[in-house]
Scaffold this active site. Structure first.
Site, short mmCIF file in Angstrom:
data_model
loop_
_atom_site.label_atom_id
_atom_site.label_comp_id
_atom_site.label_asym_id
_atom_site.label_seq_id
_atom_site.Cartn_x
_atom_site.Cartn_y
_atom_site.Cartn_z
N THR A 144 0.80 -1.23 0.00
CA THR A 144 0.00 0.00 0.00
C THR A 144 0.84 1.28 0.00
O THR A 144 1.94 1.31 0.57
CB THR A 144 -0.92 0.02 1.24
OG1 THR A 144 -1.45 1.33 1.43
CG2 THR A 144 -0.19 -0.37 2.51
N GLU A 198 0.26 3.60 1.85
CA GLU A 198 0.38 4.00 3.26
C GLU A 198 1.79 3.73 3.79
O GLU A 198 2.19 4.29 4.81
CB GLU A 198 -0.65 3.28 4.12
CG GLU A 198 -2.04 3.85 4.01
CD GLU A 198 -2.16 5.27 4.55
OE1 GLU A 198 -1.88 5.48 5.73
OE2 GLU A 198 -2.54 6.17 3.79
N TYR A 212 -1.40 0.54 10.76
CA TYR A 212 -1.70 -0.17 9.50
C TYR A 212 -0.48 -0.13 8.57
O TYR A 212 -0.03 -1.16 8.06
CB TYR A 212 -2.92 0.48 8.82
CG TYR A 212 -3.17 0.00 7.41
CD1 TYR A 212 -3.88 -1.17 7.18
CD2 TYR A 212 -2.70 0.72 6.31
CE1 TYR A 212 -4.11 -1.62 5.87
CE2 TYR A 212 -2.92 0.28 5.01
CZ TYR A 212 -3.63 -0.89 4.80
OH TYR A 212 -3.85 -1.32 3.50
N LYS A 243 1.90 -3.26 7.24
CA LYS A 243 2.03 -3.55 5.81
C LYS A 243 3.50 -3.47 5.36
O LYS A 243 3.93 -4.19 4.47
CB LYS A 243 1.18 -2.56 4.99
CG LYS A 243 -0.31 -2.88 5.03
CD LYS A 243 -0.64 -4.08 4.14
CE LYS A 243 -2.13 -4.32 4.05
NZ LYS A 243 -2.48 -5.43 3.15
P1 NAP Z 1 -11.56 -4.75 2.27
O1 NAP Z 1 -12.72 -4.42 1.39
O2 NAP Z 1 -11.54 -4.23 3.66
O3 NAP Z 1 -11.44 -6.34 2.32
C1 NAP Z 1 -10.63 -6.99 3.25
C2 NAP Z 1 -10.86 -8.49 3.14
O4 NAP Z 1 -9.99 -9.14 4.09
C3 NAP Z 1 -12.28 -8.95 3.48
O5 NAP Z 1 -12.64 -9.97 2.60
C4 NAP Z 1 -12.14 -9.50 4.90
O6 NAP Z 1 -13.07 -10.50 5.20
C5 NAP Z 1 -10.75 -10.12 4.80
N1 NAP Z 1 -10.14 -10.35 6.12
C6 NAP Z 1 -9.94 -9.46 7.11
N2 NAP Z 1 -9.32 -10.04 8.16
C7 NAP Z 1 -9.14 -11.34 7.82
C8 NAP Z 1 -8.58 -12.46 8.47
N3 NAP Z 1 -8.09 -12.36 9.72
N4 NAP Z 1 -8.54 -13.64 7.82
C9 NAP Z 1 -9.07 -13.78 6.59
N5 NAP Z 1 -9.63 -12.74 5.91
C10 NAP Z 1 -9.66 -11.55 6.52
O7 NAP Z 1 -10.20 -4.27 1.59
P2 NAP Z 1 -9.89 -3.91 0.04
O8 NAP Z 1 -10.09 -2.47 -0.15
O9 NAP Z 1 -10.53 -4.90 -0.83
O10 NAP Z 1 -8.31 -4.13 0.03
C11 NAP Z 1 -7.73 -5.38 -0.30
C12 NAP Z 1 -6.30 -5.43 0.18
O11 NAP Z 1 -5.54 -4.39 -0.43
C13 NAP Z 1 -6.13 -5.22 1.69
O12 NAP Z 1 -5.03 -6.00 2.10
C14 NAP Z 1 -5.78 -3.75 1.81
O13 NAP Z 1 -5.06 -3.51 2.98
C15 NAP Z 1 -4.97 -3.54 0.57
N6 NAP Z 1 -4.98 -2.21 -0.04
C16 NAP Z 1 -6.14 -1.59 -0.34
C17 NAP Z 1 -6.13 -0.36 -0.96
C18 NAP Z 1 -7.40 0.34 -1.35
O14 NAP Z 1 -7.33 1.54 -1.64
N7 NAP Z 1 -8.53 -0.34 -1.40
C19 NAP Z 1 -4.89 0.24 -1.30
C20 NAP Z 1 -3.72 -0.44 -1.00
C21 NAP Z 1 -3.77 -1.67 -0.39
P3 NAP Z 1 -14.50 -10.20 5.90
O15 NAP Z 1 -15.43 -9.90 4.77
O16 NAP Z 1 -14.77 -11.47 6.61
O17 NAP Z 1 -14.30 -9.02 6.81
O1 F7E Z 2 -9.09 8.14 4.17
C1 F7E Z 2 -9.46 11.65 5.29
C2 F7E Z 2 -8.52 10.74 6.06
O2 F7E Z 2 -10.08 6.10 5.17
C3 F7E Z 2 -8.63 8.98 3.14
C4 F7E Z 2 -7.33 2.11 2.63
O3 F7E Z 2 -7.87 1.41 1.55
O4 F7E Z 2 -6.13 3.60 1.17
C5 F7E Z 2 -7.08 3.55 2.22
O5 F7E Z 2 -6.61 4.27 3.35
C6 F7E Z 2 -8.35 10.39 3.68
C7 F7E Z 2 -7.51 10.42 4.97
O6 F7E Z 2 -8.45 5.92 3.23
C8 F7E Z 2 -12.69 11.38 6.90
O7 F7E Z 2 -7.98 11.42 7.19
C9 F7E Z 2 -11.38 12.96 6.26
O8 F7E Z 2 -6.57 11.46 4.86
O9 F7E Z 2 -10.69 6.73 2.81
P1 F7E Z 2 -9.67 6.68 3.87
P2 F7E Z 2 -6.90 5.83 3.60
O10 F7E Z 2 -6.65 6.08 5.02
O11 F7E Z 2 -6.16 6.65 2.61
C10 F7E Z 2 -4.85 3.03 1.49
C11 F7E Z 2 -3.97 3.13 0.27
C12 F7E Z 2 -4.94 1.67 2.07
O12 F7E Z 2 -4.03 0.85 1.91
C13 F7E Z 2 -6.03 1.43 3.06
O13 F7E Z 2 -6.29 0.04 3.21
O14 F7E Z 2 -9.60 10.99 4.04
N1 F7E Z 2 -10.77 11.80 5.93
N2 F7E Z 2 -12.53 12.74 6.86
C14 F7E Z 2 -11.57 10.80 6.31
N3 F7E Z 2 -11.43 9.46 6.19
C15 F7E Z 2 -12.44 8.67 6.66
N4 F7E Z 2 -12.34 7.35 6.51
N5 F7E Z 2 -13.55 9.23 7.26
C16 F7E Z 2 -13.71 10.58 7.42
O15 F7E Z 2 -14.71 11.03 7.96
#
Ligand code: NAP
Ligand code: F7E
Length: 339
Positions: free
Chosen positions: A124, A126, A148, A152
């Site tokens: 990520t 992050e 987080y 990662k």
């Molecule tokens: P998500 O919607 O939160 O999905 C997370 C998945 O992980 C769900 O299927 C959840 O299952 C499963 N999970 C959580 N804890 C687990 C455990 N202990 N054992 C087995 N399964 C578990 O996340 P996403 O947005 O699809 O992201 C997918 C991956 O990419 C994650 O690793 C995230 O950190 C990473 N990532 C995401 C982003 C982004 O912007 N979306 C960017 C960079 C990296 P349940 O349904 O049972 O909760």
């Molecule tokens: O926040 C600001 C918050 O929670 C984005 C995950 O998929 O991407 C995701 O992480 C921004 C931050 O995503 C609210 O402070 C303001 O600056 O949508 P977010 P994230 O933290 O960037 C990365 C790449 C991952 O890997 C993660 O798994 O938005 N913000 N106000 C807020 N954020 C939330 N959630 N809620 C608010 O009310």
């Protein structure tokens, strides 16, 4: 014979798009699924019958060994994680266990049971956190800003170490934020589109956000899963930044979401910094800033340079920021109007 893929996190946003993508390519798709009192298959309802589900948890090594033994996958995509950054301060140890120790559990199981399987690890942006250069690329030094991001980053180095120690074909994708109509409601993009549509439909008057001045490089999840697959089709394992190269504030996301439902909000030129409210042009407050949503340490700016992926994988995003916002608003309008 069809290739086989095991996807952890199959019920999540990315898991659902990746499963669709792999099924279209003719893969046999196995999904690792946690036991829950009520099944959580909303994102994969439409393809449920085509997936072989295996129960398991990243915290339970034996369940991972069993899953790999049963699936005998050619490719493994590790998407499972506690993925909500804000929550990682409340559950530091748990987040570390799932997102870091869970990866050790998985890679050890791969090495034991199917060492020739190719592995994708969900890294990520992050991990760049308090960014040391802009745009961020594969060589940018890491500086995670949340439990987080730290977990990662540990997982990222575990992947490097398994590659170097045991010649495992394991890659990390350094993916910047990617969103979709299937995004969890707690993430800012979906929180905004859902609330803006509720305001449009007269279901609520206003909603609350934290820091709307932060900047993210937002892409569409459907585009990003293709990059995961491409990484595993290479001859050598490697790590890649996946991003659009454009950055926008949360405030800009809010503006475009209101624009998509034809609600005019006042533009006071502050661009999210020091704002306390956002009003419509007729004076109603539709958004209030609430310190409850501020983070103990913030990632203020993310903008990725994905030239390496564009050159070596031939990957590029198809959906731009404006299209993404409209897609999410349209989907929430359909969903909430039905309700
Ligand atoms: P998500 O919607 O939160 O999905 C997370 C998945 O992980 C769900 O299927 C959840 O299952 C499963 N999970 C959580 N804890 C687990 C455990 N202990 N054992 C087995 N399964 C578990 O996340 P996403 O947005 O699809 O992201 C997918 C991956 O990419 C994650 O690793 C995230 O950190 C990473 N990532 C995401 C982003 C982004 O912007 N979306 C960017 C960079 C990296 P349940 O349904 O049972 O909760
Ligand atoms: O926040 C600001 C918050 O929670 C984005 C995950 O998929 O991407 C995701 O992480 C921004 C931050 O995503 C609210 O402070 C303001 O600056 O949508 P977010 P994230 O933290 O960037 C990365 C790449 C991952 O890997 C993660 O798994 O938005 N913000 N106000 C807020 N954020 C939330 N959630 N809620 C608010 O009310």
């Amino acid at each position: 014979m069809a290739k086989k893929a095991l996807v952890t996190g199959i019920t999540g946003q990315d898991g659902s798009y990746l499963a669709e993508f792999l099924l279209k390519k003719g893969y046999d798709v196995f999904g690792l699924e946690r036991r829950a009192s009520t099944k959580n298959r909303g994102n994969i309802k439409h393809i449920e019958s085509e997936i072989h589900f295996i129960s398991g948890d990243m915290l339970d090594s034996n369940s991972l060994i069993r899953a790999i033994s049963e699936a005998q996958p050619d490719e493994i995509y590790n998407l499972a994680a506690q993925s909500f950054v804000a929550e990682s301060w409340h559950q530091k140890r748990y987040t570390h266990e799932v997102n870091s120790s869970g990866v050790i559990n998985l890679l050890e199981a791969v090495y034991e049971v199917k060492p020739d399987a190719k592995v994708y690890q969900a890294g990520t942006s992050e991990m760049f956190g308090k960014v040391q250069e802009t745009p961020q690329k594969e060589t940018t030094p890491f500086y995670p800003r949340s439990p987080y991001g730290i977990a990662k980053l540990a997982a990222y180095w575990t992947v490097v170490n398994f590659r170097e120690s045991y010649s495992l074909f394991a890659c990390s994708g350094l993916l910047f934020n990617h969103e979709s109509p299937r995004r969890g409601l707690e993430f800012v993009t979906r929180k905004i589109t859902n609330a803006v549509v509720q305001i449009k439909l007269g279901l609520i008057d206003k909603f609350f956000l934290g820091n709307i001045g932060t900047k993210r490089d937002w892409g569409f999840a459907g585009d990003y899963v293709a990059a995961m697959w491409l990484m595993l089709q290479q001859n050598e394992p490697d790590d890649f930044v996946i991003a659009t190269g454009k950055t926008n504030t949360v405030r800009k996301f809010v503006e475009l979401a209101f624009e998509a439902v034809n609600i005019k909000i006042e533009s006071n030129g502050k661009k999210g910094v020091d704002e306390k409210y956002i009003r419509t042009d007729t004076g109603s407050v539709v958004l209030e800033i609430n310190s409850k949503f501020f983070r103990p340490a913030e990632v203020y700016l993310l903008m990725g340079d994905s030239s390496k992926a564009r050159k070596k994988l031939g990957w590029k995003p198809k959906v731009n920021f404006e299209e993404l916002v409209r897609m999410m608003v349209k989907s929430d309008l359909k969903l909430l109007s039905k309700k």
